[in-house]
Structure formats: structure tokens, C-alpha cells
Motif scaffolding. Structure first.
Motif, PDB file in Angstrom:
ATOM      1  N   GLY A   1      35.326 -10.159  -5.988  1.00 29.38           N
ATOM      2  CA  GLY A   1      36.476 -10.323  -5.118  1.00 29.38           C
ATOM      3  C   GLY A   1      37.497 -11.217  -5.784  1.00 29.38           C
TER       4      GLY A   1
ATOM      5  N   GLY B   1      32.071  -6.562   2.273  1.00 31.21           N
ATOM      6  CA  GLY B   1      33.041  -7.626   1.982  1.00 31.21           C
ATOM      7  C   GLY B   1      32.997  -8.740   3.019  1.00 31.21           C
ATOM      8  N   SER B   2      33.322  -9.931   2.574  1.00 32.05           N
ATOM      9  CA  SER B   2      33.392 -11.084   3.483  1.00 32.05           C
ATOM     10  C   SER B   2      34.543 -11.997   3.065  1.00 32.05           C
ATOM     11  N   ARG B   3      34.972 -12.889   3.969  1.00 30.03           N
ATOM     12  CA  ARG B   3      36.098 -13.799   3.689  1.00 30.03           C
ATOM     13  C   ARG B   3      35.767 -15.195   4.187  1.00 30.03           C
TER      14      ARG B   3
ATOM     15  N   THR C   1      39.123 -16.968   0.393  1.00 26.14           N
ATOM     16  CA  THR C   1      38.257 -16.411  -0.657  1.00 26.14           C
ATOM     17  C   THR C   1      37.548 -15.164  -0.126  1.00 26.14           C
ATOM     18  N   VAL C   2      37.758 -14.022  -0.809  1.00 29.45           N
ATOM     19  CA  VAL C   2      37.129 -12.758  -0.416  1.00 29.45           C
ATOM     20  C   VAL C   2      35.979 -12.468  -1.394  1.00 29.45           C
ATOM     21  N   SER C   3      34.797 -12.216  -0.871  1.00 29.21           N
ATOM     22  CA  SER C   3      33.614 -11.930  -1.692  1.00 29.21           C
ATOM     23  C   SER C   3      33.032 -10.572  -1.303  1.00 29.21           C
ATOM     24  N   PHE C   4      32.291  -9.957  -2.273  1.00 27.88           N
ATOM     25  CA  PHE C   4      31.657  -8.655  -2.025  1.00 27.88           C
ATOM     26  C   PHE C   4      30.205  -8.699  -2.495  1.00 27.88           C
TER      27      PHE C   4
END
Length: 234
Positions: free
Chosen positions: A234, A195-197, A212-215
Motif C-alpha cells: 500500500g 485492504g485496511s487504513r 496509511t493504507v495496507s494490504f
């Protein structure tokens, strides 16, 4: 009319017992069936005719004939053609040779591989085999019904069962049968989701706007089979 008289005249004849008994047709087959009542080759059926009874006038006409049975099948029969008649005019009754069972086809041996025939390196796995016969049925086999599969090295391999592993009740032996399988390294490691933000927080750990949270998903481990499904969001 001239006045001459006839002389004495004689003739001879014989009174015998009459032949009132029909001749008899006898059927035979070659070769004879095995202990299960089956043949695995053609069967030739023959017929002969003989005069019988206490008074025998002798055979006058004998055209009886048989045939060779070549087709596979159970409970086949042959009835003689032609006739057999003695001098007295008695005609033999026809005769049928029955219970002719012919099976020329070997039983079929099938190898069953678990898991679609693909196994991991040094995996313990066992295949099985079975036999069927559509006509005379399979005679019981003492051979083991399981096969230990060699998975000590990678690659495509072959299982071979020898000819004659089983017989059917007609005496036909099974043919050699093979099956192929493959030994591969197995991917036993789960994929990893990361995960990242965006944006990152400030030094106090706070944001003052939307985050914004992405995976993402990645296959990992020494053996990687690749990602098949990836619907993470995400």
C-alpha cells in the motif's frame, strides 16, 4: 662291351583331358532372414567346396571355414577362411556371404503424460505413447496411440502397457512399460487481497492527518494450494 644285345622293352601311359576348372566354394547361412531381411538371433555362416567342370581331378585340400555372427548390425558379411584346391592344383576363389542384418534389441515404448503427470479430480485428460527402434525400425502397429487416464479418485496411479504392443522388423517384441501420475484436488479459487487504513475516518468520513493504507493476501476456497508470490503493498 661283352657283345650282348638288349631285348625289346615296353611301357604304357594314358592321354586324358586335363582338369583346368577351379573348384567352387558355396556359402550358406542359418537361420535365414525374415521377410524384412532381418534376424534377431546369431547367424551361422558355413562354406562348402566342390570340384566342378567336365573333367574333375577331385579335391585335394579343403580347409574352408565360416563363423557365427553374434554382433548386432546392418549389412554385415563373412568371407570364408582356408583354401580349397583340387588334385590338378586349381584353387577356388573365396566367397562372401553378405547382407547379414541382426537386431536383438526390443523396440522402446515411451508414454507421454501431459501437464507433468498431475491432474485434477475428474479432469478429462489423455496420454499418448510412441515406439522407436534404433536398428531395424518399428513395424507398424494397429494399437491405439492414446490412453484415457482415470481421474475418478485421488492418489498416485499407474498406466501399464502390455508387452508385445509393437514389434520391430527383426521380430523383437516391446517389453511392458509403465508410467505414474497423480490425481489431486485442484485449487481453482483466486486468493483474496484485503485492504485496511489507519487511522479510521471520523463520523463525518474525514481525517485531518496522514492515512496509511495496507494490504494483505490470503488463499481461500475449499482447496487451498497456498500462497506462492505476495508482493502486494500500500
Amino acid at each position: 662291351k661283352a657283345g650282348n644285345s638288349s631285348k625289346e622293352v615296353t611301357t604304357t601311359y594314358e592321354v586324358v583331358e586335363g582338369d583346368t576348372t577351379k573348384p567352387v566354394i558355396t556359402g550358406s547361412r542359418a537361420p535365414l532372414p525374415n521377410s524384412f531381411g532381418w534376424n534377431n538371433t546369431d547367424v551361422t555362416v558355413s562354406f562348402s567346396c566342390a570340384d566342378t567342370g567336365s573333367v574333375q581331378s577331385g579335391i585335394d585340400i579343403n580347409t574352408v571355414a565360416g563363423e557365427t555372427v553374434t554382433t548386432e548390425g546392418k549389412d554385415q558379411s563373412v568371407t570364408n577362411t582356408g583354401v580349397c584346391t583340387d588334385v590338378a592344383g586349381n584353387t577356388a576363389d573365396p566367397v562372401t556371404v553378405s547382407n547379414i542384418n541382426i537386431d536383438k534389441t526390443p523396440p522402446v515404448v515411451t508414454i507421454t503424460l501431459p501437464k507433468n503427470g498431475k491432474y485434477g479430480l475428474n479432469e478429462s485428460v489423455t496420454a499418448t505413447w510412441s515406439a522407436t527402434d534404433a536398428l531395424s525400425e518399428v513395424e507398424d502397429s494397429k494399437a491405439p496411440k492414446t490412453i484415457k487416464i482415470d481421474t475418478t479418485s485421488k492418489g498416485k496411479k499407474k498406466i501399464t502397457l502390455p508387452p508385445g504392443l509393437v514389434k520391430d522388423k527383426a521380430g523383437n517384441s516391446s517389453e511392458e512399460v509403465t508410467a505414474t501420475y497423480e490425481v489431486v484436488e485442484v485449487d481453482t479459487t483466486k486468493p483474496v487481497i484485503t485492504g485496511s487504513r489507519d487511522p479510521l475516518p471520523n463520523s463525518f468520513g474525514w481525517n485531518n492527518n496522514d492515512v496509511t493504507v495496507s494490504f494483505s493476501c490470503e488463499d481461500v476456497g475449499l482447496v487451498q494450494s497456498g500462497i506462492v508470490t505476495n508482493t502486494v503493498a500500500g
